[in-house]
Design an enzyme around this catalytic site. Structure first.
Site, mmCIF file in Angstrom:
data_model
loop_
_atom_site.group_PDB
_atom_site.id
_atom_site.type_symbol
_atom_site.label_atom_id
_atom_site.label_comp_id
_atom_site.label_asym_id
_atom_site.label_seq_id
_atom_site.Cartn_x
_atom_site.Cartn_y
_atom_site.Cartn_z
ATOM 1 N N ASP A 39 -5.438 10.662 13.352
ATOM 2 C CA ASP A 39 -6.131 10.152 12.162
ATOM 3 C C ASP A 39 -7.404 10.959 11.945
ATOM 4 O O ASP A 39 -7.874 11.627 12.856
ATOM 5 C CB ASP A 39 -6.469 8.659 12.365
ATOM 6 C CG ASP A 39 -6.598 7.898 11.048
ATOM 7 O OD1 ASP A 39 -7.285 8.381 10.135
ATOM 8 O OD2 ASP A 39 -6.008 6.804 10.935
ATOM 9 N N ASP A 69 -6.324 15.530 10.250
ATOM 10 C CA ASP A 69 -6.120 15.358 8.816
ATOM 11 C C ASP A 69 -4.716 15.904 8.566
ATOM 12 O O ASP A 69 -4.461 17.094 8.821
ATOM 13 C CB ASP A 69 -7.176 16.158 8.052
ATOM 14 C CG ASP A 69 -7.007 16.062 6.547
ATOM 15 O OD1 ASP A 69 -5.876 15.837 6.071
ATOM 16 O OD2 ASP A 69 -8.012 16.237 5.835
ATOM 17 N N VAL A 70 -3.810 15.086 8.092
ATOM 18 C CA VAL A 70 -2.406 15.522 7.986
ATOM 19 C C VAL A 70 -2.201 16.675 7.001
ATOM 20 O O VAL A 70 -1.133 17.280 6.972
ATOM 21 C CB VAL A 70 -1.443 14.356 7.628
ATOM 22 C CG1 VAL A 70 -1.408 13.323 8.736
ATOM 23 C CG2 VAL A 70 -1.803 13.727 6.283
ATOM 24 N N TYR A 160 1.215 8.124 -7.346
ATOM 25 C CA TYR A 160 1.619 7.450 -6.098
ATOM 26 C C TYR A 160 3.141 7.310 -6.043
ATOM 27 O O TYR A 160 3.761 7.601 -5.018
ATOM 28 C CB TYR A 160 0.939 6.082 -6.032
ATOM 29 C CG TYR A 160 1.104 5.357 -4.701
ATOM 30 C CD1 TYR A 160 0.502 5.834 -3.543
ATOM 31 C CD2 TYR A 160 1.841 4.168 -4.619
ATOM 32 C CE1 TYR A 160 0.634 5.164 -2.334
ATOM 33 C CE2 TYR A 160 1.979 3.490 -3.414
ATOM 34 C CZ TYR A 160 1.368 3.989 -2.282
ATOM 35 O OH TYR A 160 1.513 3.322 -1.080
HETATM 36 P P1 NAP Z 1 -5.241 2.089 5.302
HETATM 37 O O1 NAP Z 1 -5.620 0.766 5.848
HETATM 38 O O2 NAP Z 1 -6.124 2.785 4.340
HETATM 39 O O3 NAP Z 1 -4.939 3.052 6.541
HETATM 40 C C1 NAP Z 1 -4.591 4.371 6.319
HETATM 41 C C2 NAP Z 1 -5.069 5.218 7.469
HETATM 42 O O4 NAP Z 1 -4.673 6.576 7.187
HETATM 43 C C3 NAP Z 1 -6.596 5.225 7.600
HETATM 44 O O5 NAP Z 1 -6.969 5.179 8.957
HETATM 45 C C4 NAP Z 1 -6.983 6.538 6.952
HETATM 46 O O6 NAP Z 1 -8.153 7.125 7.484
HETATM 47 C C5 NAP Z 1 -5.806 7.398 7.340
HETATM 48 N N1 NAP Z 1 -5.722 8.589 6.528
HETATM 49 C C6 NAP Z 1 -6.020 8.749 5.204
HETATM 50 N N2 NAP Z 1 -5.887 10.020 4.841
HETATM 51 C C7 NAP Z 1 -5.512 10.696 5.957
HETATM 52 C C8 NAP Z 1 -5.236 12.051 6.233
HETATM 53 N N3 NAP Z 1 -5.361 12.990 5.277
HETATM 54 N N4 NAP Z 1 -4.873 12.401 7.496
HETATM 55 C C9 NAP Z 1 -4.785 11.465 8.473
HETATM 56 N N5 NAP Z 1 -5.047 10.174 8.273
HETATM 57 C C10 NAP Z 1 -5.409 9.787 7.030
HETATM 58 O O7 NAP Z 1 -3.843 1.988 4.544
HETATM 59 P P2 NAP Z 1 -2.483 1.213 4.934
HETATM 60 O O8 NAP Z 1 -2.320 0.106 3.981
HETATM 61 O O9 NAP Z 1 -2.415 0.968 6.381
HETATM 62 O O10 NAP Z 1 -1.424 2.361 4.530
HETATM 63 C C11 NAP Z 1 -0.650 3.050 5.476
HETATM 64 C C12 NAP Z 1 0.597 3.565 4.789
HETATM 65 O O11 NAP Z 1 1.329 2.458 4.248
HETATM 66 C C13 NAP Z 1 0.328 4.508 3.625
HETATM 67 O O12 NAP Z 1 1.271 5.550 3.628
HETATM 68 C C14 NAP Z 1 0.529 3.626 2.409
HETATM 69 O O13 NAP Z 1 0.867 4.362 1.257
HETATM 70 C C15 NAP Z 1 1.650 2.740 2.912
HETATM 71 N N6 NAP Z 1 1.779 1.505 2.135
HETATM 72 C C16 NAP Z 1 0.793 0.554 2.157
HETATM 73 C C17 NAP Z 1 0.954 -0.596 1.402
HETATM 74 C C18 NAP Z 1 -0.064 -1.681 1.376
HETATM 75 O O14 NAP Z 1 0.085 -2.606 0.569
HETATM 76 N N7 NAP Z 1 -1.111 -1.657 2.194
HETATM 77 C C19 NAP Z 1 2.112 -0.753 0.621
HETATM 78 C C20 NAP Z 1 3.074 0.239 0.612
HETATM 79 C C21 NAP Z 1 2.916 1.376 1.385
HETATM 80 P P3 NAP Z 1 -9.633 6.803 6.889
HETATM 81 O O15 NAP Z 1 -10.163 5.690 7.695
HETATM 82 O O16 NAP Z 1 -10.392 8.066 7.114
HETATM 83 O O17 NAP Z 1 -9.456 6.481 5.442
#
Ligand code: NAP
Length: 258
Positions: A39, A69-70, A160
């Site tokens: 991360d 960073d991916v 998205y």
């Molecule tokens: P989140 O709470 O924002 O967690 C995402 C994590 O990914 C954070 O730790 C963030 O780091 C990290 N991240 C962001 N950009 C990155 C990068 N370039 N390289 C490495 N790490 C990075 O979001 P989440 O809800 O858990 O989402 C996780 C996945 O589930 C995503 O792919 C999202 O699209 C998918 N998803 C989520 C939902 C929902 O309702 N929550 C629904 C459908 C799909 P930082 O702390 O630096 O931001």
């Protein structure tokens, strides 16, 4: 004690510091997996002990954090390589992603590129680096985080949806290509899950628009990241040994009933 589902395996989880990725790390570790959290930062967005420290303390597994960073392919490859310290990668979870709402006519090239880079390129090359190792090791699992937005479109989320649809078809293509090598590749499509992404980045949960959304969800509630993690555990383990190239929807019934 019953046998653990991921006993002695090693999982690399991008975006594993926070939200869904953090819960996947906790659930996998509870089932005996060693964990590499990849991360940008180790601090969870929602606060608390960094994921790698938490899972090592709570479950006695090996765990480490790799700054990744991916969109930086050297860092992404280093994150996959970090699993070698724990015996090599068995499960790759390409979970890191961002979510933004913007009118289609206002989307800039920079905003488009940023989301494509993180949500698509990061998943694509995360899968590639993992696949090389998994094929060499005789098999394993890749889990890609898509979304219900990868199954249907909604206004304000063109970019998205573009990224998450790409992740879905990438998943199917990789299942075809890697299946004969013993690697299963599946996608998870969460609906509205309560993480910082839906409370802060696009504040749906807890807002007026969120109340409207609830009426379209048969379960009449938002999902919890633990529920996404349970789906990931199913796909990572032998419970799903004949499931490949599949889209597992975790949305309280929203998509198929609208
Ligand atoms: P989140 O709470 O924002 O967690 C995402 C994590 O990914 C954070 O730790 C963030 O780091 C990290 N991240 C962001 N950009 C990155 C990068 N370039 N390289 C490495 N790490 C990075 O979001 P989440 O809800 O858990 O989402 C996780 C996945 O589930 C995503 O792919 C999202 O699209 C998918 N998803 C989520 C939902 C929902 O309702 N929550 C629904 C459908 C799909 P930082 O702390 O630096 O931001």
């Amino acid at each position: 004690m019953s046998e653990q589902l991921l006993d002695g395996q090693t999982a690399v989880i991008t975006g594993g510091a926070s939200g869904n990725g953090r819960e996947i790390a906790k659930t996998f570790a509870e089932e005996g997996a060693n964990i590499v959290v990849a991360d940008i930062q180790s601090e969870p967005r929602e606060g608390g002990t960094p994921t790698h420290e938490l899972v090592a303390d709570d479950h006695g597994v090996d765990a480490t954090y790799v700054e990744c960073d991916v969109t930086n392919l050297d860092q992404l490859e280093a994150a996959v390589d970090a699993a070698d310290e724990f015996g090599g990668i068995d499960v790759m979870v390409n979970n890191a992603g961002i979510f933004r709402e913007q009118e289609f006519t206002e989307v800039s090239e920079d905003a488009f590129d940023q989301m494509m880079d993180i949500n698509v390129k990061g998943v694509y090359f995360g899968a590639q680096y993992a696949a090389r190792k998994l094929v060499e090791n005789g098999g394993g699992n890749i889990i890609n985080m898509s979304s219900v937005a990868g199954l249907e479109g909604s206004a304000g989320f063109a970019t998205y949806s573009t990224t998450k649809g790409a992740v879905r078809l990438l998943t199917y293509a990789l299942a075809a290509e890697l299946g004969p090598e013993g690697v299963r590749v599946n996608a998870i499509h969460p609906g509205l899950i309560e993480t910082e992404m839906t409370t802060e980045d696009v504040p749906i949960v807890g807002s007026e628009s969120g109340e409207g959304f609830l009426q379209t969800i048969p379960s009449r509630r938002f999902g919890q990241p633990e529920e996404v993690a349970d789906a990931a555990l199913y796909l990572a383990s032998d419970l799903s040994s004949y499931v490949n190239g599949e889209s597992l929807v975790v949305d309280g019934g929203m998509t198929n009933t609208g």
